[in-house]
Design a protein around this motif. Sequence first.
Motif, PDB file in Angstrom:
ATOM      1  N   GLN A 477       0.787  -1.193   0.055  1.00 29.05           N
ATOM      2  CA  GLN A 477      -0.103  -0.071  -0.061  1.00 29.05           C
ATOM      3  C   GLN A 477       0.954   1.303   0.070  1.00 29.05           C
ATOM      4  N   LYS A 478       1.687   1.144   0.835  1.00 27.62           N
ATOM      5  CA  LYS A 478       2.625   2.436   0.807  1.00 27.62           C
ATOM      6  C   LYS A 478       3.673   2.693  -0.463  1.00 27.62           C
ATOM      7  N   LEU A 479       3.983   1.646  -1.016  1.00 23.78           N
ATOM      8  CA  LEU A 479       4.693   1.702  -2.316  1.00 23.78           C
ATOM      9  C   LEU A 479       3.794   2.098  -3.251  1.00 23.78           C
ATOM     10  N   GLY A 480       2.542   1.656  -3.347  1.00 24.55           N
ATOM     11  CA  GLY A 480       1.498   2.269  -4.314  1.00 24.55           C
ATOM     12  C   GLY A 480       1.324   3.494  -4.314  1.00 24.55           C
ATOM     13  N   ALA A 481       1.325   4.201  -2.748  1.00 24.56           N
ATOM     14  CA  ALA A 481       1.155   5.696  -2.846  1.00 24.56           C
ATOM     15  C   ALA A 481       2.278   6.264  -3.393  1.00 24.56           C
ATOM     16  N   ALA A 482       3.592   5.890  -3.191  1.00 26.48           N
ATOM     17  CA  ALA A 482       4.910   6.504  -3.670  1.00 26.48           C
ATOM     18  C   ALA A 482       4.806   6.474  -4.909  1.00 26.48           C
ATOM     19  N   ALA A 483       4.277   5.358  -5.649  1.00 29.32           N
ATOM     20  CA  ALA A 483       4.410   5.245  -7.058  1.00 29.32           C
ATOM     21  C   ALA A 483       3.479   6.460  -7.632  1.00 29.32           C
ATOM     22  N   ALA A 484       2.184   6.660  -7.016  1.00 26.73           N
ATOM     23  CA  ALA A 484       1.086   7.805  -7.488  1.00 26.73           C
ATOM     24  C   ALA A 484       1.762   8.881  -7.130  1.00 26.73           C
ATOM     25  N   LEU A 485       2.683   9.205  -6.396  1.00 23.58           N
ATOM     26  CA  LEU A 485       3.448  10.634  -6.035  1.00 23.58           C
ATOM     27  C   LEU A 485       4.431  10.696  -7.266  1.00 23.58           C
ATOM     28  N   GLY A 486       5.084   9.767  -7.857  1.00 23.79           N
ATOM     29  CA  GLY A 486       5.814   9.766  -8.632  1.00 23.79           C
ATOM     30  C   GLY A 486       7.289   9.580  -8.206  1.00 23.79           C
ATOM     31  N   VAL A 487       7.564   9.162  -6.821  1.00 25.74           N
ATOM     32  CA  VAL A 487       8.857   8.932  -6.059  1.00 25.74           C
ATOM     33  C   VAL A 487       9.364   7.811  -6.745  1.00 25.74           C
ATOM     34  N   VAL A 488       8.845   6.789  -7.121  1.00 27.41           N
ATOM     35  CA  VAL A 488       9.243   5.598  -7.505  1.00 27.41           C
ATOM     36  C   VAL A 488       8.230   5.280  -8.842  1.00 27.41           C
ATOM     37  N   THR A 489       8.786   4.332  -9.851  1.00 29.11           N
ATOM     38  CA  THR A 489       8.020   3.852 -10.853  1.00 29.11           C
ATOM     39  C   THR A 489       7.009   2.572 -10.470  1.00 29.11           C
ATOM     40  N   THR A 490       6.295   2.399 -11.296  1.00 34.58           N
ATOM     41  CA  THR A 490       5.384   1.282 -11.156  1.00 34.58           C
ATOM     42  C   THR A 490       6.145  -0.163 -11.170  1.00 34.58           C
ATOM     43  N   GLU A 491       7.153   0.005 -12.115  1.00 36.12           N
ATOM     44  CA  GLU A 491       8.108  -1.274 -12.600  1.00 36.12           C
ATOM     45  C   GLU A 491       9.066  -1.471 -11.154  1.00 36.12           C
ATOM     46  N   GLN A 492       9.333  -0.268 -10.574  1.00 33.30           N
ATOM     47  CA  GLN A 492      10.305  -0.365  -9.665  1.00 33.30           C
ATOM     48  C   GLN A 492       9.679  -1.114  -8.324  1.00 33.30           C
ATOM     49  N   VAL A 493       8.329  -0.725  -8.141  1.00 29.84           N
ATOM     50  CA  VAL A 493       7.405  -1.108  -7.205  1.00 29.84           C
ATOM     51  C   VAL A 493       7.257  -2.760  -7.324  1.00 29.84           C
ATOM     52  N   GLN A 494       6.911  -3.032  -8.522  1.00 28.44           N
ATOM     53  CA  GLN A 494       6.677  -4.715  -8.889  1.00 28.44           C
ATOM     54  C   GLN A 494       7.864  -5.200  -8.595  1.00 28.44           C
ATOM     55  N   GLY A 495       9.165  -4.693  -9.061  1.00 21.76           N
ATOM     56  CA  GLY A 495      10.242  -5.460  -8.892  1.00 21.76           C
ATOM     57  C   GLY A 495      10.600  -5.766  -7.538  1.00 21.76           C
ATOM     58  N   LEU A 496      10.385  -4.827  -6.370  1.00 28.82           N
ATOM     59  CA  LEU A 496      10.675  -4.729  -5.247  1.00 28.82           C
ATOM     60  C   LEU A 496       9.905  -5.922  -4.427  1.00 28.82           C
ATOM     61  N   LEU A 497       8.626  -5.813  -4.659  1.00 32.55           N
ATOM     62  CA  LEU A 497       7.760  -6.753  -4.272  1.00 32.55           C
ATOM     63  C   LEU A 497       7.819  -8.196  -4.688  1.00 32.55           C
ATOM     64  N   SER A 498       8.233  -8.284  -5.854  1.00 34.83           N
ATOM     65  CA  SER A 498       8.602  -9.737  -6.496  1.00 34.83           C
ATOM     66  C   SER A 498       9.673 -10.125  -5.679  1.00 34.83           C
ATOM     67  N   GLY A 499      10.725  -9.305  -5.725  1.00 38.76           N
ATOM     68  CA  GLY A 499      12.051  -9.769  -4.947  1.00 38.76           C
ATOM     69  C   GLY A 499      11.697 -10.193  -3.254  1.00 38.76           C
TER      70      GLY A 499
END
Length: 514
Positions: A477-499
């Motif tokens: 949830q927090k990473l999704g909020a960060a992606a919505a603010l443009g702090v990280v990209t959606t691809e980065q979020v997916q990579g972090l969670l997958s790892g």
Amino acid sequence: MASSDLMQGIEELDEARPDYRTAQEYYDGDVPEIFASARLRRALEDTGVDFRLNFAKTPVDAIVDRLEIAAITGADDTHTELISKLWADNGMDLEAPDIHCHACTLGDAYLIVLPTEDEHGNVTGVEMHYNSPQTVRAIYSSENPREIDYVIKRWCEKTSLGEIQRAELLYDDRTERWTTLPGAKGAEQGDWHHWLTADDPEDPEAGGEDSWIIEHDYGRPPVFHFRTSRPFGRPEHRGAYGPQNAINKLSITHMGTVDFQGFPQRYALTDAATTDTSDLEPGDFDDFPTDEASAGPTDTGDDSALKAGPGEVWLLRGYKNVGQFEAAQPSVFLDPIMFEVRAMAQITTTPLHLFDPQGDVPSGESVRAKEAPFVKKIRNRQMSFGATWREVFVFALKLLGHDDASVDVRWVPAATVEDQTGWQTATEKVKNGVPRKQVLLEAGYRQEQVDEWLEGVDDAELGRRVQILAAVADSAQKLGAAAALGVVTTEQVQGLLSGALSDIELLAGVEART
């Protein structure tokens, strides 16, 4: 001459068929618009343009999407393997969702189950075929409404001699076959004759005297009735008919004003004392002059010199002023449409966010609270359809020589916990003494999944895993909020969670081996 059962069955089929047609039309979006003005209705029909917004299918699709069978098993491995083979042989991965869709759309659906035999009469398999309630109907006992007296199936065949009406009556111990002569409508009792087996299928009078009766020892009609209620079902979108009619009228009327918004209708006031307009015609000021080649199904204006239409000019004697008539605002139509959609959601017990997935979608406890009546309805359908599926495969196993078989039907949960708030609630329940197995079952996971997860895992380890799931949900949830603010990209979020998930799985595997 036809039996009384045959004529009763035909009468019930004929009485029920219009409602089934209406249900299918609303699901397909083929319902005609309703207008008070016959002239307006003809004009819109002549354009051949369709502006219908079909929301009525959503209550059906929303339920069917969550009616997913997880597994059908027998009491032992032999029965389970036979069920899997029957499922595959009959293409039920595709057929079962269609049966659920037909049952939810029309209220009823029928599955006819018959054995296949080799040349020696030995049963080699079982065939399962969907049949529409427009051609098949179960006739229930007046004394015991849960028991089927018989089932009628009626259809039409085209032959070189003309159309022939066919009918079968399926009983506990036999099937009776009936036919009409070519050209007969089958409405009268005298139209029907025994359908005799013959080399020439177009000759209903040929064949043996007893060939119109097929005896069997099934102990029940080989027909299975899927229904949304008893004794006969109700379309899931039945309550959507009225709102859909209103939406059709509003959307098409709105489209009729769009041309006027792009090309407003104008007027010009003339002064007869100063302006000579004797040689002007009403069409001289048209933005879009009409010629014979481009003439369409519009108002000819024969009844008035003031022709209504986008871009038209009303020529009024005595130029004193010019202007244009403002078209109706879109909100006049769109706001009532949204009201009708909300009414449809309320009447059909369908969550509003399923009608508008791009709108504000509730999350966490809010969505579970809003979906509670909907999820309850899905579970009711699972119980009803599941009972019928059990009957289907118990009967199929009996045809294959396995009497008194036991069959279990398991469904994919209608709702599961997949958010941070849900897992935090689950964690609190565990902390307060609720058994972890019960918590996982309440979260929407199947019995066999929970048993597999809990096998060889003590309470401490299970509690740690629940906390890990809650932490992962919180991080997502927090990473999704960060992606919505443009702090990280959606691809980065997916990579972090997958790892992270991969590391958790690897750690769990190492711990299991040690």
